[in-house]
Design a protein around this motif. Structure first.
Motif, mmCIF file in Angstrom:
data_model
loop_
_atom_site.group_PDB
_atom_site.id
_atom_site.type_symbol
_atom_site.label_atom_id
_atom_site.label_comp_id
_atom_site.label_asym_id
_atom_site.label_seq_id
_atom_site.Cartn_x
_atom_site.Cartn_y
_atom_site.Cartn_z
ATOM 1 N N LEU A 90 -3.756 -2.447 -14.696
ATOM 2 C CA LEU A 90 -2.818 -2.279 -13.586
ATOM 3 C C LEU A 90 -2.435 -0.819 -13.386
ATOM 4 O O LEU A 90 -2.275 -0.365 -12.245
ATOM 5 C CB LEU A 90 -1.573 -3.140 -13.793
ATOM 6 C CG LEU A 90 -1.802 -4.629 -13.564
ATOM 7 C CD1 LEU A 90 -0.597 -5.430 -14.020
ATOM 8 C CD2 LEU A 90 -2.112 -4.909 -12.091
ATOM 9 N N THR A 91 -2.293 -0.070 -14.473
ATOM 10 C CA THR A 91 -1.988 1.353 -14.357
ATOM 11 C C THR A 91 -3.109 2.072 -13.611
ATOM 12 O O THR A 91 -2.842 2.878 -12.716
ATOM 13 C CB THR A 91 -1.757 1.974 -15.748
ATOM 14 O OG1 THR A 91 -0.601 1.360 -16.321
ATOM 15 C CG2 THR A 91 -1.553 3.465 -15.667
ATOM 16 N N TRP A 144 7.472 7.305 -12.455
ATOM 17 C CA TRP A 144 6.218 7.119 -11.730
ATOM 18 C C TRP A 144 6.471 7.196 -10.226
ATOM 19 O O TRP A 144 7.352 6.507 -9.699
ATOM 20 C CB TRP A 144 5.604 5.763 -12.081
ATOM 21 C CG TRP A 144 4.295 5.494 -11.405
ATOM 22 C CD1 TRP A 144 3.100 6.120 -11.637
ATOM 23 C CD2 TRP A 144 4.028 4.526 -10.406
ATOM 24 N NE1 TRP A 144 2.117 5.601 -10.843
ATOM 25 C CE2 TRP A 144 2.665 4.610 -10.069
ATOM 26 C CE3 TRP A 144 4.807 3.595 -9.741
ATOM 27 C CZ2 TRP A 144 2.064 3.804 -9.107
ATOM 28 C CZ3 TRP A 144 4.215 2.788 -8.785
ATOM 29 C CH2 TRP A 144 2.852 2.900 -8.483
ATOM 30 N N PHE A 152 -5.310 0.738 -11.521
ATOM 31 C CA PHE A 152 -5.303 0.273 -10.131
ATOM 32 C C PHE A 152 -4.192 0.949 -9.335
ATOM 33 O O PHE A 152 -4.418 1.459 -8.236
ATOM 34 C CB PHE A 152 -5.128 -1.248 -10.083
ATOM 35 C CG PHE A 152 -5.007 -1.780 -8.683
ATOM 36 C CD1 PHE A 152 -6.131 -2.046 -7.933
ATOM 37 C CD2 PHE A 152 -3.754 -1.986 -8.118
ATOM 38 C CE1 PHE A 152 -6.020 -2.522 -6.631
ATOM 39 C CE2 PHE A 152 -3.628 -2.455 -6.817
ATOM 40 C CZ PHE A 152 -4.775 -2.733 -6.070
ATOM 41 N N ASN A 153 -2.984 0.961 -9.888
ATOM 42 C CA ASN A 153 -1.844 1.544 -9.186
ATOM 43 C C ASN A 153 -2.017 3.039 -8.955
ATOM 44 O O ASN A 153 -1.682 3.556 -7.885
ATOM 45 C CB ASN A 153 -0.554 1.286 -9.962
ATOM 46 C CG ASN A 153 -0.183 -0.170 -10.006
ATOM 47 O OD1 ASN A 153 -0.699 -0.986 -9.256
ATOM 48 N ND2 ASN A 153 0.698 -0.521 -10.922
ATOM 49 N N ALA A 154 -2.542 3.743 -9.945
ATOM 50 C CA ALA A 154 -2.768 5.180 -9.805
ATOM 51 C C ALA A 154 -3.771 5.461 -8.700
ATOM 52 O O ALA A 154 -3.579 6.361 -7.878
ATOM 53 C CB ALA A 154 -3.239 5.767 -11.132
ATOM 54 N N GLU A 155 -4.841 4.673 -8.651
ATOM 55 C CA GLU A 155 -5.854 4.865 -7.618
ATOM 56 C C GLU A 155 -5.311 4.502 -6.235
ATOM 57 O O GLU A 155 -5.531 5.215 -5.255
ATOM 58 C CB GLU A 155 -7.094 4.027 -7.924
ATOM 59 C CG GLU A 155 -8.208 4.255 -6.918
ATOM 60 C CD GLU A 155 -9.470 3.474 -7.245
ATOM 61 O OE1 GLU A 155 -10.224 3.200 -6.305
ATOM 62 O OE2 GLU A 155 -9.676 3.139 -8.435
ATOM 63 N N ALA A 156 -4.577 3.402 -6.155
ATOM 64 C CA ALA A 156 -4.072 2.934 -4.868
ATOM 65 C C ALA A 156 -3.015 3.857 -4.274
ATOM 66 O O ALA A 156 -2.921 3.986 -3.050
ATOM 67 C CB ALA A 156 -3.498 1.518 -5.009
ATOM 68 N N THR A 157 -2.215 4.501 -5.118
ATOM 69 C CA THR A 157 -1.090 5.298 -4.616
ATOM 70 C C THR A 157 -1.288 6.800 -4.741
ATOM 71 O O THR A 157 -0.595 7.559 -4.067
ATOM 72 C CB THR A 157 0.198 4.952 -5.389
ATOM 73 O OG1 THR A 157 0.031 5.333 -6.756
ATOM 74 C CG2 THR A 157 0.527 3.483 -5.278
ATOM 75 N N ASP A 217 -1.880 -3.797 -18.929
ATOM 76 C CA ASP A 217 -1.200 -2.541 -18.614
ATOM 77 C C ASP A 217 -2.201 -1.467 -18.226
ATOM 78 O O ASP A 217 -2.011 -0.756 -17.233
ATOM 79 C CB ASP A 217 -0.356 -2.092 -19.811
ATOM 80 C CG ASP A 217 0.477 -0.874 -19.490
ATOM 81 O OD1 ASP A 217 0.157 0.217 -20.005
ATOM 82 O OD2 ASP A 217 1.454 -1.003 -18.716
#
Length: 146
Positions: free
Chosen positions: A24-25, A60, A27-32, A21
């Motif tokens: 991935l959190t 989110w 990664f997702n925050a950086e990517a989006t 978690d």
């Protein structure tokens, strides 16, 4: 894979779940650029302080994703599910969300969500045990579908 790595298969692993978690959190925050998901809960208790029902979700990137909605058996059909859902939707709009999403098995309550303005967007037939997992969506906020 080198000879020093090991593949493990097992049961529930809270530490692994937390690590995944976290990873991935991030990664997702950086990517989006959408930041980190925030929790959202709604609950109702009776006069004795016992739980009547509740809803858990996360917010989110403009999405409010409902994880669980439950109402105690003796209080079902008393309108609590709709009130919990409306309260979550209102809070999601307040937090800037434009979309609600939920998954409900066919033996649970997909019709409940449809009655509250959701539309079916997908279905996984046969799980679990001959039922289906129904994915539902609703546009909310800024006068859209409210």
């Amino acid at each position: 894979m080198t000879t020093t790595e090991h593949l493990h298969v097992g049961g529930k692993d809270d530490a692994l779940e937390q690590r995944l978690d976290d990873e991935l959190t991030a990664f997702n925050a950086e990517a989006t650029g959408a930041g980190v998901p925030e929790g959202l809960t709604v609950s109702v208790t009776d006069g004795a302080g016992e739980l009547v029902g509740g809803l858990t979700a996360y917010v989110w990137g403009g999405l409010c994703a409902i994880d669980m909605l439950w109402v105690r058996a003796d209080q079902r059909h008393a309108g609590w599910g709709g009130r919990l859902l409306r309260a979550a939707e209102d809070e999601a709009v307040r937090r800037g969300c434009t979309d609600l999403a939920v998954s409900s098995y066919t033996f649970q309550a997909p019709g409940f969500y449809v009655r509250h303005g959701f539309r079916e967007t997908g279905r996984i037939p046969g799980v679990p045990g001959g039922h289906a997992d129904v994915c539902l969506h609703k546009s909310i906020g800024e006068g859209i579908g409210t």
